[in-house]
Design an enzyme around this catalytic site. Structure first.
Site: not given
Ligand code: ZN
Length: 504
Positions: A266-267, A270, A296
């Site tokens: 997830h990170e 980003h 996101e």
């Molecule tokens: Zn996030």
């Protein structure tokens, strides 16, 4: 047109961005390295620095430069990119100017007290302890909306902080449609004879090995470790100082390997966005991400659409089986795939799966919107919350801690933030649908561990633009149509009907 004025404005802007970068370093250090005793000093240092930035931004000198540039832009004298810079800075500037300094200070103080009260209230699972603070926060936020101004709903003014140009009206329509689908589809999953548990994922996993595999995955999907770091913090996050220096964190749980892998992917999503922003535009909005929703969309595409796909694990699972052979040697790839995608309606948003996650967000959006529009009372929140959980998930909420008190957002005044999580999911499915059409054999490439095709596509179509487009404009530019929840609905329907043997 005053060229000299524009150059001066850009110089001032660049200084502001450098100062903000310095504040980000302080924040990062606070979460990753700072000793506990340093917290009071750090809070003061950050407050001083933020005050400096604010004063510079709203100073008469900066205001004058900006107003002249705005007039040049209105008169059509600036290039497209300069116009865009002026437009975005003007947007931020007018918002800050509309909020009196007294109001901002009082709100900041209230938020800091409210966070303390929320922490205590959650510990004791007692909403009444938090109630007076939340009432005040809602009052302040309604005042903020009035000060900033709005067209239809006061919620628009708050949403705008996190998802610029989005409107409550459009958002409500999209989320309503999604909710109808999700509630009905969840019922089908519950009725399915196929039962899947994620228990097989739990075990004992050495943290050293976890670090190795997390770094390997981040690197393989494209994170540049020469322009960033992966560290550990209590709550995983990503923060950037510049595209050449992007910091992300994860957390390791000895019993749960997938918790670190999930957050790391997830990170990384980003961080890839931040590393892909045009460095030559640093110091202007053209070097910045568009919105929280678009941000996101990047993290969730990598975490869910890619990171929980068969193709992804076709490549990584054999490696993981080798690293953790004692645990995974007896678990087939197919069973593993199903376990990481198990659907389990739960009371807690941050533990939710792909199918139920957005229902958590939608109910928070509905509540926030009604609070700000003045249709419901803060004291009725526990009941309203619990009724929605019953209706959407079929679950009974046993306590405030597992219900209305679970999220930090409201205590920090972050009303209007929640919808960006779901917007991210919707954008990601719509973007990915286009990527599949435009990248030859995308699934096969991923199966073979070639992630660069997708990353290059994201770089070229999304990252490189900085803030040149609004989220809505970008979606239209990339996919040829407006935000459409059907892409996400189709994605969920196809994937989970197969997993749970649902027909029709
Ligand atoms: Zn996030």
């Amino acid at each position: 047109m005053d060229q000299n004025n524009l150059e001066k404005l850009k110089e001032e802007l660049s200084e502001l961005y450098h100062l903000s970068s310095a504040v980000s370093v302080l924040h990062w250090d606070q979460e990753v390295y700072m000793p506990q005793k340093g917290s009071d000093l750090r809070a003061k240092t950050i407050a001083e620095m933020s005050g400096l930035i604010h004063n510079k931004f709203v100073s008469p000198q900066f205001g004058k430069l900006l107003r002249i540039a705005k007039k040049d832009s209105d008169d059509g004298k600036l290039s497209d990119s300069d116009s865009c810079i002026v437009k975005e800075v003007w947007r931020e500037y007018s918002r800050e100017k509309k909020l009196p300094l007294e109001f901002v200070k009082e709100l900041a103080e209230l938020e800091s007290k409210a966070q303390g009260a929320w922490t205590e209230a959650r510990k004791k699972s007692d909403f009444k302890m938090f109630l007076p603070y939340l009432k005040k926060i809602v009052e302040f936020k309604r005042r903020e909306a009035e000060l900033v101004g709005y067209k239809d709903s006061p919620y628009d003014a708050l949403l705008d902080t996190y998802e610029p140009y989005a409107t409550t009206k459009e958002l409500s329509l999209v989320l309503e449609e999604l909710k109808k689908f999700l509630v009905a589809f969840l019922l089908k999953i519950k009725k399915s004879k196929v039962k899947i548990s994620d228990k097989i994922l739990k075990g004992s996993f050495s943290v050293e090995k976890q670090i190795e595999i997390n770094e390997a995955i981040a690197k393989k999907i494209g994170f540049n470790f020469d322009a960033g770091r992966l560290d550990v913090s209590a709550h995983p996050f990503t923060i950037h100082f510049h595209p050449d220096d992007v910091r992300m964190t994860t957390r390791y749980d000895e019993k749960d390997l997938f918790s670190s892998i999930n957050s790391t992917i997830h990170e990384t999503g980003h961080a890839l966005y931040e590393q892909g922003l045009p460095a030559e535009n640093f110091g202007t909005p053209l070097g910045e991400s568009i919105s929280l929703g678009i941000h996101e969309s990047q993290s969730r595409m990598w975490e869910n659409i890619i990171g929980k796909s068969r193709e992804f694990w076709k490549y990584f699972y054999p490696k993981m089986q080798k690293e953790f052979s004692a645990h995974f040697s007896r678990i087939s790839q197919e069973d593993f795939y199903k376990a990481i995608n198990a659907v389990k309606p739960s009371l807690i948003r941050v533990e939710a799966d792909e199918v139920t996650y957005n229902l958590h967000v939608i109910m928070r959006f509905e509540i926030e919107k009604d609070l700000i529009e003045g249709c419901i009372r803060v004291e009725d929140l526990p009941k309203i919350w619990n009724d929605k959980v019953k209706e959407y998930f079929g679950l009974k909420v046993p306590s405030d801690a597992l219900g209305v008190l679970q999220d930090v957002h409201w205590s920090g005044g972050m009303i209007g933030y929640f919808p960006t999580y779901t917007l991210g999911n919707l954008y990601s499915a719509q973007f990915y649908n286009t990527a599949q059409k435009e990248i030859l054999n995308l699934e096969r490439e991923i199966r073979n561990g070639h992630f660069e095709h997708l990353l290059n596509w994201l770089r070229k179509n999304i990252h490189i633009h900085g803030k040149a487009f609004s989220a809505g404009e970008l979606v239209e530019k990339v996919t040829g149509e407006k935000l459409n929840s059907q892409y996400f609905i189709d994605y969920i329907k196809e994937k989970y009907s197969a997993i749970y043997g649902i027909k029709g």
